[in-house]
Write a protein that holds these residues in place. Structure first.
Motif, PDB file in Angstrom:
ATOM      1  N   ALA A 119       2.361  -7.209 -10.160  1.00  0.00           N
ATOM      2  CA  ALA A 119       2.583  -5.775 -10.365  1.00  0.00           C
ATOM      3  C   ALA A 119       1.443  -4.952  -9.775  1.00  0.00           C
ATOM      4  CB  ALA A 119       2.731  -5.488 -11.854  1.00  0.00           C
ATOM      5  N   LEU A 120       0.204  -5.370  -9.993  1.00  0.00           N
ATOM      6  CA  LEU A 120      -0.952  -4.629  -9.480  1.00  0.00           C
ATOM      7  C   LEU A 120      -0.976  -4.622  -7.957  1.00  0.00           C
ATOM      8  CD1 LEU A 120      -3.704  -5.908 -11.943  1.00  0.00           C
ATOM      9  CD2 LEU A 120      -2.715  -3.616 -11.874  1.00  0.00           C
ATOM     10  N   SER A 121      -0.434  -5.674  -7.351  1.00  0.00           N
ATOM     11  CA  SER A 121      -0.461  -5.755  -5.885  1.00  0.00           C
ATOM     12  C   SER A 121       0.436  -4.704  -5.238  1.00  0.00           C
ATOM     13  CB  SER A 121      -0.024  -7.156  -5.431  1.00  0.00           C
ATOM     14  OG  SER A 121       1.363  -7.358  -5.668  1.00  0.00           O
ATOM     15  N   ILE A 122       1.464  -4.247  -5.951  1.00  0.00           N
ATOM     16  CA  ILE A 122       2.392  -3.278  -5.370  1.00  0.00           C
ATOM     17  C   ILE A 122       1.657  -2.001  -4.971  1.00  0.00           C
ATOM     18  CG2 ILE A 122       4.409  -1.827  -5.848  1.00  0.00           C
ATOM     19  CD1 ILE A 122       5.425  -4.086  -7.678  1.00  0.00           C
ATOM     20  N   LEU A 123       0.708  -1.578  -5.807  1.00  0.00           N
ATOM     21  CA  LEU A 123      -0.071  -0.381  -5.508  1.00  0.00           C
ATOM     22  C   LEU A 123      -1.510  -0.716  -5.119  1.00  0.00           C
ATOM     23  CD1 LEU A 123       1.250   2.030  -8.271  1.00  0.00           C
ATOM     24  CD2 LEU A 123       1.622   2.196  -5.812  1.00  0.00           C
ATOM     25  N   LEU A 136      -1.624   5.293   0.354  1.00  0.00           N
ATOM     26  CA  LEU A 136      -1.477   4.755  -0.995  1.00  0.00           C
ATOM     27  C   LEU A 136      -1.734   5.826  -2.053  1.00  0.00           C
ATOM     28  CD1 LEU A 136      -3.151   1.250  -0.627  1.00  0.00           C
ATOM     29  CD2 LEU A 136      -0.730   1.716  -1.077  1.00  0.00           C
ATOM     30  N   ARG A 137      -2.738   6.679  -1.827  1.00  0.00           N
ATOM     31  CA  ARG A 137      -3.027   7.748  -2.793  1.00  0.00           C
ATOM     32  C   ARG A 137      -1.857   8.723  -2.900  1.00  0.00           C
ATOM     33  NH1 ARG A 137      -8.364   7.429  -0.685  1.00  0.00           N
ATOM     34  NH2 ARG A 137      -7.903   9.093   0.798  1.00  0.00           N
ATOM     35  N   SER A 138      -1.162   8.952  -1.791  1.00  0.00           N
ATOM     36  CA  SER A 138      -0.023   9.863  -1.816  1.00  0.00           C
ATOM     37  C   SER A 138       1.190   9.248  -2.522  1.00  0.00           C
ATOM     38  CB  SER A 138       0.356  10.268  -0.388  1.00  0.00           C
ATOM     39  OG  SER A 138       0.908   9.168   0.325  1.00  0.00           O
ATOM     40  N   ILE A 139       1.245   7.902  -2.575  1.00  0.00           N
ATOM     41  CA  ILE A 139       2.361   7.196  -3.201  1.00  0.00           C
ATOM     42  C   ILE A 139       2.117   6.976  -4.687  1.00  0.00           C
ATOM     43  CG2 ILE A 139       3.575   4.979  -3.280  1.00  0.00           C
ATOM     44  CD1 ILE A 139       3.247   4.826  -0.242  1.00  0.00           C
ATOM     45  N   ARG A 140       0.873   6.614  -5.050  1.00  0.00           N
ATOM     46  CA  ARG A 140       0.545   6.313  -6.442  1.00  0.00           C
ATOM     47  C   ARG A 140       0.790   7.534  -7.327  1.00  0.00           C
ATOM     48  NH1 ARG A 140      -5.120   3.891  -4.581  1.00  0.00           N
ATOM     49  NH2 ARG A 140      -4.526   1.725  -4.099  1.00  0.00           N
ATOM     50  N   GLY A 141       1.595   7.346  -8.340  1.00  0.00           N
ATOM     51  CA  GLY A 141       1.875   8.422  -9.285  1.00  0.00           C
ATOM     52  C   GLY A 141       3.020   9.310  -8.863  1.00  0.00           C
ATOM     53  N   LYS A 142       3.184   9.549  -7.569  1.00  0.00           N
ATOM     54  CA  LYS A 142       4.243  10.439  -7.094  1.00  0.00           C
ATOM     55  C   LYS A 142       5.539   9.681  -6.819  1.00  0.00           C
ATOM     56  CE  LYS A 142       5.307  13.962  -3.648  1.00  0.00           C
ATOM     57  NZ  LYS A 142       4.837  14.692  -2.435  1.00  0.00           N
ATOM     58  N   GLU A 143       5.463   8.597  -6.045  1.00  0.00           N
ATOM     59  CA  GLU A 143       6.665   7.826  -5.724  1.00  0.00           C
ATOM     60  C   GLU A 143       6.757   6.538  -6.530  1.00  0.00           C
ATOM     61  OE1 GLU A 143       7.972   7.751  -1.553  1.00  0.00           O
ATOM     62  OE2 GLU A 143       6.065   8.712  -1.077  1.00  0.00           O
ATOM     63  N   ILE A 144       5.605   5.935  -6.827  1.00  0.00           N
ATOM     64  CA  ILE A 144       5.552   4.736  -7.660  1.00  0.00           C
ATOM     65  C   ILE A 144       4.538   4.987  -8.765  1.00  0.00           C
ATOM     66  CG2 ILE A 144       5.154   2.249  -7.765  1.00  0.00           C
ATOM     67  CD1 ILE A 144       5.634   2.090  -4.782  1.00  0.00           C
ATOM     68  N   ALA A 145       4.973   4.848 -10.004  1.00  0.00           N
ATOM     69  CA  ALA A 145       4.074   5.027 -11.144  1.00  0.00           C
ATOM     70  C   ALA A 145       4.033   3.736 -11.950  1.00  0.00           C
ATOM     71  CB  ALA A 145       4.530   6.188 -12.021  1.00  0.00           C
ATOM     72  N   MET A 146       2.943   3.574 -12.725  1.00  0.00           N
ATOM     73  CA  MET A 146       2.766   2.336 -13.482  1.00  0.00           C
ATOM     74  C   MET A 146       2.385   2.645 -14.921  1.00  0.00           C
ATOM     75  SD  MET A 146       0.679  -1.038 -12.314  1.00  0.00           S
ATOM     76  CE  MET A 146       0.776  -2.564 -13.261  1.00  0.00           C
ATOM     77  N   ILE A 147       3.003   1.928 -15.852  1.00  0.00           N
ATOM     78  CA  ILE A 147       2.648   2.004 -17.267  1.00  0.00           C
ATOM     79  C   ILE A 147       1.961   0.694 -17.622  1.00  0.00           C
ATOM     80  CG2 ILE A 147       3.488   2.255 -19.633  1.00  0.00           C
ATOM     81  CD1 ILE A 147       5.944   3.662 -18.484  1.00  0.00           C
ATOM     82  N   PHE A 148       0.735   0.778 -18.101  1.00  0.00           N
ATOM     83  CA  PHE A 148      -0.057  -0.419 -18.360  1.00  0.00           C
ATOM     84  C   PHE A 148       0.148  -0.917 -19.786  1.00  0.00           C
ATOM     85  CE2 PHE A 148      -2.126   1.805 -14.907  1.00  0.00           C
ATOM     86  CZ  PHE A 148      -2.376   0.783 -13.999  1.00  0.00           C
ATOM     87  N   GLN A 149      -0.269  -2.158 -20.000  1.00  0.00           N
ATOM     88  CA  GLN A 149      -0.038  -2.829 -21.276  1.00  0.00           C
ATOM     89  C   GLN A 149      -0.806  -2.166 -22.414  1.00  0.00           C
ATOM     90  OE1 GLN A 149      -0.653  -7.020 -21.076  1.00  0.00           O
ATOM     91  NE2 GLN A 149      -0.485  -7.354 -23.266  1.00  0.00           N
ATOM     92  N   GLU A 150      -2.041  -1.774 -22.187  1.00  0.00           N
ATOM     93  CA  GLU A 150      -2.881  -1.211 -23.239  1.00  0.00           C
ATOM     94  C   GLU A 150      -3.300   0.207 -22.857  1.00  0.00           C
ATOM     95  OE1 GLU A 150      -4.485   0.159 -26.017  1.00  0.00           O
ATOM     96  OE2 GLU A 150      -3.822  -1.875 -26.499  1.00  0.00           O
ATOM     97  N   PRO A 151      -2.662   1.231 -23.442  1.00  0.00           N
ATOM     98  CA  PRO A 151      -2.962   2.610 -23.025  1.00  0.00           C
ATOM     99  C   PRO A 151      -4.388   3.040 -23.310  1.00  0.00           C
ATOM    100  CG  PRO A 151      -1.568   2.577 -24.984  1.00  0.00           C
ATOM    101  CD  PRO A 151      -1.620   1.169 -24.470  1.00  0.00           C
ATOM    102  N   MET A 152      -5.044   2.466 -24.318  1.00  0.00           N
ATOM    103  CA  MET A 152      -6.392   2.900 -24.650  1.00  0.00           C
ATOM    104  C   MET A 152      -7.377   2.564 -23.538  1.00  0.00           C
ATOM    105  SD  MET A 152      -7.644   4.709 -26.960  1.00  0.00           S
ATOM    106  CE  MET A 152      -9.276   5.349 -27.310  1.00  0.00           C
ATOM    107  N   THR A 153      -7.085   1.523 -22.754  1.00  0.00           N
ATOM    108  CA  THR A 153      -7.959   1.187 -21.627  1.00  0.00           C
ATOM    109  C   THR A 153      -7.545   1.932 -20.357  1.00  0.00           C
ATOM    110  OG1 THR A 153      -6.597  -0.722 -21.016  1.00  0.00           O
ATOM    111  CG2 THR A 153      -8.385  -1.109 -22.574  1.00  0.00           C
TER     112      THR A 153
END
Length: 319
Positions: free
Chosen positions: A48-52, A82-99
């Motif tokens: 999953a991390l490799s996608i972005l 990649l900066r233009s894609i991250r968050g705008k076209e592809i977003a990620m929800i991580f396992q632990e939100p506090m981190t």
């Protein structure tokens, strides 16, 4: 929408390179939810991390293969792309939100930053959109929450904030890395219902990384099963539960708790553990834990064979 082809990820460890992901291939279609299933340590999160390309520089990660998002190969993309894609076209929800949330910044500032980077909205419009999205994910005190810090929120509320942040720019693809693992079952059900509703409204494709078969059954149309850095089975959800072909998938199904089980009955566990990367030189990586293993399983690696109807398996003796 997303096609991963022969992805290999290597890290430097104790003077040598190991590959926690080794030759992974699968695809994700428009408005589709695909589950990436497997035990801890099988390579799901690294994939999953490799996608972005979200690896720290110190990791010295080496990636090969291809990750195609539409017509673009993300492995060949430069940092600006990649900066233009991250968050705008592809977003990620991580396992632990506090981190994932910054403890030093207010909730509203952290969500607003996503819109400031990717849109030209005014400050007033950004504030209004942040509050509206927080309300949309079920946070009733949205106007007050924007001025609070992450530590003042419960785990379920923080996860909802992460979902709101991921969906602010209406991405085409949402990558969810075990988003409900740290939550109790009631909050987990609410989060899954929320993600399903938002997916339907925004036509977002979802890659759901999990080891929870219940989440797979409820959320996904297709499933990719990983073991020790490789894809061992791919199929529709119905086929996976009705006729699992790989011994590993079959063992995962048998390890599920049953509602009609005798009180006090023990679960059917899979003996052993996932082998560390780089410790298997040849043969099937599941052979040491497999009850069906023969000599060929320990000597030669099986290929991913198509069984028909989109069902494929990497096994010499599939069920």
């Amino acid at each position: 929408m997303l096609t991963i082809e022969n992805l290999k990820i290597e890290f430097k460890s104790h003077g040598r390179r190991v590959a926690p992901v080794d030759g992974v291939s699968f695809s994700l279609g428009q408005d589709e939810t695909v589950g990436l299933l497997g035990e801890s340590g099988c390579g799901k999160s690294v994939t999953a991390l490799s996608i972005l390309r979200l690896f720290p520089m110190a990791s010295q990660a080496r990636l090969s293969g291809a990750i195609r998002f539409g017509e673009r190969d993300l492995l060949q993309a430069d940092d600006a792309t990649l900066r233009s894609i991250r968050g705008k076209e592809i977003a990620m929800i991580f396992q632990e939100p506090m981190t994932s949330l910054n403890p030093l910044h207010r909730i509203g500032d952290q969500l607003g930053e996503m819109l400031r980077i990717h849109t030209s909205l005014s400050r007033q419009a950004i504030d209004a959109k942040v509050i509206a999205m927080l309300e949309r994910v079920g946070l009733s005190r949205a106007a007050q929450l924007v001025d609070e810090y992450p530590h003042s929120l419960s785990g379920g509320m923080r996860q909802r904030v992460m979902i709101a942040m991921a969906l602010l720019c209406q991405p085409r693809l949402l990558v969810c890395d075990e988003p409900t693992t740290a939550l109790d079952v009631t909050i987990q059900a609410q989060i899954l219902d929320l993600m399903r509703d938002l997916k339907r409204e925004q036509k977002t494709s979802i890659l759901m990384i999990t080891h929870d078969l219940g989440v797979v059954a409820e959320m996904c149309q297709r499933v990719v099963v990983m073991y020790a850095g490789q894809v061992v089975e791919q199929s529709s959800v119905e086929d996976l539960f009705d006729r699992p072909a790989h011994p590993y998938t079959h063992a995962l199904m048998r390890a599920r708790p049953a509602l009609d089980a005798t009180p006090g009955a023990s679960l059917t566990a899979i003996p052993g553990s996932v082998p560390p990367p780089g410790t298997i030189a040849q043969g099937c990586r599941f052979a040491a834990r497999c009850t069906r293993a023969q000599d060929i399983c320990r000597q030669e690696m099986p290929v991913l064979e198509n069984l028909g109807d989109g069902h494929s398996v990497r096994c010499w003796y599939p069920h």
